[in-house]
Design an enzyme around this catalytic site. Structure first.
Site, short mmCIF file in Angstrom:
data_model
loop_
_atom_site.label_atom_id
_atom_site.label_comp_id
_atom_site.label_asym_id
_atom_site.label_seq_id
_atom_site.Cartn_x
_atom_site.Cartn_y
_atom_site.Cartn_z
N VAL A 76 0.84 -1.20 0.00
CA VAL A 76 0.00 0.00 0.00
C VAL A 76 0.87 1.25 0.00
O VAL A 76 1.89 1.29 0.69
CB VAL A 76 -0.87 0.02 1.28
CG1 VAL A 76 -1.58 1.34 1.44
CG2 VAL A 76 -1.86 -1.13 1.27
N CYS A 77 0.48 2.26 -0.80
CA CYS A 77 1.15 3.56 -0.68
C CYS A 77 0.10 4.66 -0.82
O CYS A 77 -1.10 4.40 -0.74
CB CYS A 77 2.23 3.72 -1.73
SG CYS A 77 1.62 3.92 -3.40
N ALA A 78 0.53 5.90 -1.01
CA ALA A 78 -0.41 7.01 -1.03
C ALA A 78 -1.32 6.97 -2.24
O ALA A 78 -2.52 7.15 -2.14
CB ALA A 78 0.34 8.34 -0.96
N MET A 105 -3.98 4.89 -0.83
CA MET A 105 -4.79 5.36 0.30
C MET A 105 -5.84 6.37 -0.14
O MET A 105 -6.84 6.56 0.54
CB MET A 105 -3.88 5.98 1.38
CG MET A 105 -3.00 4.98 2.10
SD MET A 105 -3.90 3.67 2.97
CE MET A 105 -4.31 4.48 4.53
#
Lengths: 382, 190
Positions: A76-78, A105
């Site tokens: 997961v990242c931004a 996210m």
């Protein structure tokens, strides 16, 4: 370059179902440490570790032993780019069952999961939209081809589509108060569907648009079967905060009363002034209502507040037994708890309030940025 | 003075993460220790990520300016020698001693020999900027009779500057140690 077989994408919707079904998942969150500390994906059987992607520019070998073999892995990242970059390398290192979160996210923050709460007496249903990433809850009353929406999220299209698929036209959109943690989709949605936008007048002093006054004694009818939405003035989180009683069964409490906490009075800068209102609402006004009412709040703060199938609800009487915010006998202690040691304010809360008053018109992308992070509207996390 | 010279500018506008950091790392690998790079990016997330990356790798994050929705980040490539290098100049003053002198209004010239980008983001009020690499050609801007306090980030570049000044006949030159890295007195920026 051909993608490795083992790498797959997971959408926010798929992740939501996985959280609600309490399935096992290992998350590698590759955002920087401060963003990770601010908020992250949680679930009963989810393990999560944080290793920023910029520590993995030379490869993932040094951290492979921290990633369990045989488990479902989600990176997961931004926004997506970095998680894909890292997930590809993990897959190339021979790991299977590796996923990255589509849209990162940002998508997680925007996903709305509709959950049916119950049937209404004369036909019709009540739905809850769980914005799982941010902890926001909105509602739709559907009856006989008409719908009313309460505390709508910014993503109005999803809500409109949902109404359509249930053969209903949105006639009313309501906000229980002027929100500080998210941008309301109520006005936009009402404009689009030709409906009426309702806002408590005491929260609307500075708004730049016209609206209908959501006031006590004013019933709102949805459908031919007369589903009464009855406003109850209940100040405390904001001076205008108004609760709604739907079909004599459900109590929509906005940001006044949550399942495991109560609303904070400081987000409009008036904590001291509103403590007494908040106490009066929680300890007297709600006491005077039928205790069988099902409380439906506008937020949840912890994953433990999600019940069966993702529903966030509880009987009013049950909350008087268990909610710590309803069991502070001394006024001085109450005063202390709702003003001291509060969690940090929601991201960009002042700009969000300005936007909800119509004083600012940020672009879609700016609105998305403003809403990043958890809602933080409750006093405590217990 | 080949240690500190040309700045480089890197265009990462329009790129989403991880590309700004990937490109910065590549460019940084080509730089020599002590050089300053300017990274132009439009991705808002690049600020926190570059800071975090610099912290983990030991490179020096100097600061960021926003212009027309473009973030300009400034970083200085770490030089391992800076810390290890033996300091040779004898006359040394601590940060605290210098701070006291400034408070007591004693007239003192503070010569800041760091790169312009470092100076721009954080400096002692009234400090005079001459980067170490330019010092030899700009000696005429200084008076050999003055009391001069030479400062950099950790005391290494200023040590070299002090030696140069002493060799050129400057009478009262002091090296400030450790320097701006731990300076707790008042500062200003552009």
């Amino acid at each position: 370059m051909e993608a490795t077989n083992a790498l797959s994408v997971m959408t926010a919707a798929e992740l939501t179902r996985l959280v609600l079904a309490k399935e096992e998942l290992f998350i590698l969150d590759v955002r920087n440490e401060s963003d990770f500390k601010d908020w992250k994906i949680e679930g009963e059987r989810i393990d999560v570790i944080n290793i920023p992607y910029f520590e993995l520019l030379d490869g993932v070998d040094p951290v492979l032993d921290q990633i369990p073999d045989g488990k479902k892995i989600l990176v997961v990242c931004a926004k997506e780019g970095s998680s894909k970059f890292v997930a590809e390398q993990i897959a190339q290192a021979g790991r299977g069952n590796v996923h990255y979160l589509e849209g990162g996210m940002k998508s997680w923050s925007e996903h709305l999961e509709p959950v049916k709460i119950g049937d209404l007496k004369n036909g019709g249903s009540l739905y809850q939209f769980v914005r799982i990433g941010k902890g926001c809850l909105s509602y739709m009353v559907v009856s006989d081809g008409e719908a009313a929406v309460v505390d709508t999220a910014r993503m109005a299209d999803v809500v409109e589509e949902f109404a359509k698929s249930h053969g209903a036209t949105i006639k009313h959109t309501l906000d229980t108060h002027l929100h500080a943690d998210h941008i309301s989709g109520g006005r936009k949605l009402a404009e689009k569907t030709g409906g009426t936008y309702w806002l408590p007048p005491k929260d609307a002093d500075e708004v730049t648009f016209s609206y209908d006054k959501l006031e006590e004694g004013q019933d709102i009818i949805v459908g031919n079967t007369t589903i009464r939405i009855e406003p109850v003035y209940s100040p405390g989180h904001t001076i205008g905060s108004t609760s709604l009683i739907v079909d004599e069964q459900f109590l929509l409490t906005g940001d006044i009363l949550f399942i495991e906490s109560i609303g904070r009075p400081d987000l409009a800068g008036k904590a001291e002034d509103w403590i007494d209102d908040l106490r009066e609402t929680l300890y007297n006004r709600y006491r005077g209502l039928t205790q069988d009412l099902i409380v439906l709040p506008a937020h949840f703060g912890k994953i433990s507040e999600l019940g069966e199938g993702g529903k966030v609800m509880a009987k009013l009487s049950e909350l008087y037994d268990k909610n710590p915010g309803l069991n502070i006998q001394e006024e001085a202690a109450f005063r202390r708890i709702v003003t001291e040691n509060l969690p940090p304010q929601p991201n960009a809360y002042q700009e969000i309030r300005q936007t909800n008053m119509g004083k600012m018109t940020p672009s879609e992308e700016e609105q998305r940025e403003m809403e990043i992070g958890p809602n933080r509207c409750a006093v405590h996390d217990k | 003075m080949p240690l500190i010279k040309a700045d480089q500018s890197l265009d990462c506008k329009g790129l989403a993460c991880p590309m700004p950091i990937v490109k910065t790392k590549k460019a940084m690998d080509q730089l020599e220790a002590g050089q300053v790079i300017e990274v132009q990016a439009t991705d808002k997330g690049s600020l926190a990520d570059l800071k975090g990356w610099a912290k983990n790798t030991g490179h020096q994050y100097l600061g960021t300016i926003e212009e027309d929705n473009v973030l300009k980040h400034y970083l200085r490539k770490a030089s391992p020698d800076e810390i290890k290098e033996q300091k040779k100049y004898m006359h040394v003053i601590t940060n605290e001693e210098l701070e006291k002198k400034l408070v007591s209004d004693e007239i003192a010239i503070i010569l800041d020999v760091r790169e312009p980008a470092e100076y721009a983001f954080n400096r002692i009020q009234g400090a005079f900027s001459v980067p170490l690499g330019e010092l030899e050609n700009r000696l005429y801007e200084l008076n050999p009779e003055d009391s001069i306090y030479v400062i950099c980030r950790t005391g290494a570049r200023s040590d070299m500057a002090c030696q140069l000044l002493a060799a050129k006949g400057f009478k009262d030159v002091h090296n400030v140690e450790p320097g701006m890295s731990t300076w707790s007195g008042p500062t200003e920026s552009n």
